[in-house]
Design an enzyme around this catalytic site. Structure first.
Site, PDB file in Angstrom:
ATOM      1  N   GLU A  11     -10.266 -22.643  16.455  1.00  0.00           N
ATOM      2  CA  GLU A  11      -8.833 -22.538  16.730  1.00  0.00           C
ATOM      3  C   GLU A  11      -8.542 -21.728  17.985  1.00  0.00           C
ATOM      4  OE1 GLU A  11      -6.667 -20.822  13.455  1.00  0.00           O
ATOM      5  OE2 GLU A  11      -7.806 -22.004  12.011  1.00  0.00           O
TER       6      GLU A  11
ATOM      7  N   CYS B  65      -5.063 -16.895  22.713  1.00  0.00           N
ATOM      8  CA  CYS B  65      -5.867 -16.151  21.745  1.00  0.00           C
ATOM      9  C   CYS B  65      -7.047 -17.040  21.362  1.00  0.00           C
ATOM     10  CB  CYS B  65      -5.009 -15.818  20.529  1.00  0.00           C
ATOM     11  SG  CYS B  65      -5.932 -15.038  19.195  1.00  0.00           S
TER      12      CYS B  65
ATOM     13  N   CYS C  11     -16.817 -16.471  10.521  1.00  0.00           N
ATOM     14  CA  CYS C  11     -17.054 -15.041  10.743  1.00  0.00           C
ATOM     15  C   CYS C  11     -17.818 -14.507   9.544  1.00  0.00           C
ATOM     16  CB  CYS C  11     -15.710 -14.325  10.870  1.00  0.00           C
ATOM     17  SG  CYS C  11     -15.862 -12.557  11.230  1.00  0.00           S
TER      18      CYS C  11
ATOM     19  N   CYS D 152     -13.776  -9.275   5.977  1.00  0.00           N
ATOM     20  CA  CYS D 152     -12.545  -8.522   5.713  1.00  0.00           C
ATOM     21  C   CYS D 152     -11.741  -9.229   4.614  1.00  0.00           C
ATOM     22  CB  CYS D 152     -11.704  -8.378   6.983  1.00  0.00           C
ATOM     23  SG  CYS D 152     -12.579  -7.564   8.332  1.00  0.00           S
TER      24      CYS D 152
ATOM     25  N   CYS E 104      -8.567 -11.526   5.433  1.00  0.00           N
ATOM     26  CA  CYS E 104      -8.650 -12.454   6.568  1.00  0.00           C
ATOM     27  C   CYS E 104      -9.161 -13.833   6.157  1.00  0.00           C
ATOM     28  CB  CYS E 104      -9.552 -11.846   7.637  1.00  0.00           C
ATOM     29  SG  CYS E 104      -9.710 -12.880   9.095  1.00  0.00           S
TER      30      CYS E 104
ATOM     31  N   GLY F 290     -13.746 -14.986  14.423  1.00  0.00           N
ATOM     32  CA  GLY F 290     -15.035 -14.434  14.827  1.00  0.00           C
ATOM     33  C   GLY F 290     -14.960 -12.982  15.242  1.00  0.00           C
ATOM     34  N   GLU F 291     -16.127 -12.361  15.314  1.00  0.00           N
ATOM     35  CA  GLU F 291     -16.222 -10.964  15.747  1.00  0.00           C
ATOM     36  C   GLU F 291     -16.906 -10.953  17.115  1.00  0.00           C
ATOM     37  OE1 GLU F 291     -15.233  -7.845  15.158  1.00  0.00           O
ATOM     38  OE2 GLU F 291     -16.546  -7.353  16.819  1.00  0.00           O
TER      39      GLU F 291
ATOM     40  N   LEU G 147      -8.478  -1.294  12.702  1.00  0.00           N
ATOM     41  CA  LEU G 147      -8.788  -0.132  11.870  1.00  0.00           C
ATOM     42  C   LEU G 147      -8.365  -0.360  10.418  1.00  0.00           C
ATOM     43  CD1 LEU G 147      -9.887   2.766  11.987  1.00  0.00           C
ATOM     44  CD2 LEU G 147      -7.519   3.522  12.263  1.00  0.00           C
TER      45      LEU G 147
ATOM     46  N   CYS H 244      -5.132 -16.308  12.240  1.00  0.00           N
ATOM     47  CA  CYS H 244      -6.382 -15.933  11.592  1.00  0.00           C
ATOM     48  C   CYS H 244      -7.030 -16.989  10.709  1.00  0.00           C
ATOM     49  CB  CYS H 244      -6.156 -14.676  10.765  1.00  0.00           C
ATOM     50  SG  CYS H 244      -5.183 -13.451  11.586  1.00  0.00           S
TER      51      CYS H 244
HETATM   52  N1  SAH Z   1     -13.076  -9.816  14.501  1.00  0.00           N
HETATM   53  C1  SAH Z   1     -12.127  -9.232  15.391  1.00  0.00           C
HETATM   54  C2  SAH Z   1     -11.131 -10.231  15.983  1.00  0.00           C
HETATM   55  C3  SAH Z   1     -10.565 -11.286  15.085  1.00  0.00           C
HETATM   56  S1  SAH Z   1      -9.341 -10.840  13.871  1.00  0.00           S
HETATM   57  C4  SAH Z   1     -11.394  -8.105  14.724  1.00  0.00           C
HETATM   58  O1  SAH Z   1     -11.611  -7.890  13.539  1.00  0.00           O
HETATM   59  O2  SAH Z   1     -10.658  -7.411  15.393  1.00  0.00           O
HETATM   60  C5  SAH Z   1      -7.888 -10.510  14.795  1.00  0.00           C
HETATM   61  C6  SAH Z   1      -6.978  -9.488  14.129  1.00  0.00           C
HETATM   62  O3  SAH Z   1      -6.243 -10.063  13.035  1.00  0.00           O
HETATM   63  C7  SAH Z   1      -7.722  -8.307  13.536  1.00  0.00           C
HETATM   64  O4  SAH Z   1      -7.033  -7.112  13.826  1.00  0.00           O
HETATM   65  C8  SAH Z   1      -7.675  -8.617  12.065  1.00  0.00           C
HETATM   66  O5  SAH Z   1      -7.931  -7.488  11.303  1.00  0.00           O
HETATM   67  C9  SAH Z   1      -6.296  -9.201  11.920  1.00  0.00           C
HETATM   68  N2  SAH Z   1      -6.048  -9.951  10.695  1.00  0.00           N
HETATM   69  C10 SAH Z   1      -6.893 -10.732  10.000  1.00  0.00           C
HETATM   70  N3  SAH Z   1      -6.297 -11.239   8.912  1.00  0.00           N
HETATM   71  C11 SAH Z   1      -5.035 -10.779   8.912  1.00  0.00           C
HETATM   72  C12 SAH Z   1      -3.905 -10.946   8.039  1.00  0.00           C
HETATM   73  N4  SAH Z   1      -3.986 -11.689   6.940  1.00  0.00           N
HETATM   74  N5  SAH Z   1      -2.764 -10.336   8.373  1.00  0.00           N
HETATM   75  C13 SAH Z   1      -2.670  -9.569   9.488  1.00  0.00           C
HETATM   76  N6  SAH Z   1      -3.680  -9.374  10.341  1.00  0.00           N
HETATM   77  C14 SAH Z   1      -4.854  -9.955  10.058  1.00  0.00           C
END
Ligand code: SAH
Length: 345
Positions: free
Chosen positions: A90, A103, A110, A114, A117, A157-158, A213, A329
């Site tokens: 995406e 973006c 990934c 988390c 996510c 992805g990370e 964070l 996401c």
């Molecule tokens: N892996 C990287 C980049 C991808 S996620 C990272 O973790 O930063 C991009 C951002 O979206 C991150 O800050 C992630 O924590 C946030 N994110 C993921 N799922 C989410 C959700 N359901 N609601 C709000 N933010 C979310």
């Protein structure tokens, strides 16, 4: 076969020299690729034998638009690309008054896990190649007709779990003969891969580092982000402070507000304390409701923001774009995977 679009201009120049061609041919090929050429055949200023020789050794990645959704509310466009090997990724295009931001994804899926996510639900399939990250910028620009000014590595992805390819992509997209997007216009978001943060600090790139964070204490963070078991909050903040010492650049902290989990006042106080000593900025994100998760959006965002600001920490609440098109996401890719699953593909 070699992926030619992942090669730097110098590498392409060396490769054509090896084929007995002058250096400027390499520059021509680089320009063609970075303007979106899909075949060697269309590189009309190269000789026919050179085009044939290139096609024998190299391939050109070309993503296909598998789906495209345009938000009726704010013009946000979401692309689902199908890659050469059939995998889908995406990309989201957002327009702000200061320009167009894309973006992009850095991996197919990934593996960070988390809890909130959608990108990570089905795990990681593979890393993206530098060319496949470049293609997201390039073909989004070509398809939409909107010139891309900013890139955020915040899609699926990370990025620091695919560091080498990401750095190569940054070299490519930054090149004056290519898309020429300056590092100051790039943000890289990480869930907190500490060795990757240290490696970036060493390079001293002008990009903006965002750290996802989501909790200032390890107990809460480990509950929602498994990466915290590898690098906990203390180690992460130590790395952020080192990063600031080395680069002098402000870090942006992403903080998705989750009801009853990370939205307590004591957590705002602790967060402010941890940031103390460096110019951090906190981005409070309204949690996107992910169907698979029992975590719910917080109703205390304004209070949390005030509390941070009372400690002198700047915090903004992120404006949400594309809410009507699953623009967050991994939601679109999830849908596609489900549908393929139902069709038995
Ligand atoms: N892996 C990287 C980049 C991808 S996620 C990272 O973790 O930063 C991009 C951002 O979206 C991150 O800050 C992630 O924590 C946030 N994110 C993921 N799922 C989410 C959700 N359901 N609601 C709000 N933010 C979310």
């Amino acid at each position: 076969m070699t992926d030619i679009k992942s090669m730097t201009q110098e590498e392409i120049v060396d490769a054509v020299k090896a084929l007995g061609e002058p250096a400027y041919r390499g520059k021509q090929i680089f320009s063609w690729l970075h303007r979106g050429a899909r075949t060697f055949e269309e590189m009309s200023n190269l000789s026919k034998p050179l085009r044939t020789a290139l096609a024998k050794e190299y391939y050109i990645t070309v993503p296909r638009v598998a789906r495209k959704q345009v938000s009726q509310r704010d013009g946000t466009v979401k692309y689902l690309w199908e890659l050469n090997d059939g995998n889908c990724i995406e990309t989201v295009l957002m327009s702000y008054h200061h320009g167009n931001t894309v973006c992009i994804s850095s991996q197919v899926g990934c593996r960070m896990g988390c809890r909130f996510c959608a990108s990570t639900v089905a795990g990681k399939v593979r890393d993206l190649r530098a060319s496949e990250m470049l293609d997201q910028v390039l073909f989004t620009q070509l398809d939409s007709g909107r010139e891309i000014s900013n890139i955020v590595l915040m899609g699926i992805g990370e990025p620091l779990d695919n560091r080498e390819n990401v750095l190569r992509f940054l070299t490519l997209v930054n090149h004056p003969d290519g898309l020429n997007i300056g590092m100051r216009h790039v943000s890289l978001s990480t869930c907190g891969v500490v060795p990757g943060i240290d490696a970036l600090a060493e390079l001293g790139l002008q990009l903006t580092l965002s750290v996802s964070l989501h909790a200032p204490d390890s107990e809460t963070r480990s509950r929602i982000m498994p990466v915290n078991n590898a690098y906990d909050v203390e180690e992460l903040f130590a790395a952020c402070h080192r990063y600031f010492q080395k680069t002098g650049r402000r870090i942006s902290f992403e903080y998705a507000m989750i009801d009853g989990v990370n939205d307590h006042e004591w957590q705002a106080d602790l967060l402010a304390k941890k940031i103390h000593g460096m110019p951090g900025h906190v981005n409070l994100i309204p949690l996107n409701d992910v169907v698979e998760s029992e975590l719910k959006p917080s109703r205390r965002t304004a209070l949390f923001q005030q509390r941070l600001e009372s400690h002198g920490v700047t915090a903004t609440v992120r404006r949400s774009l594309g809410g009507d098109i699953d623009a967050s996401c991994g939601q679109l890719r999830r849908k596609e995977l489900e549908q393929r699953g139902r069709r038995g593909v």
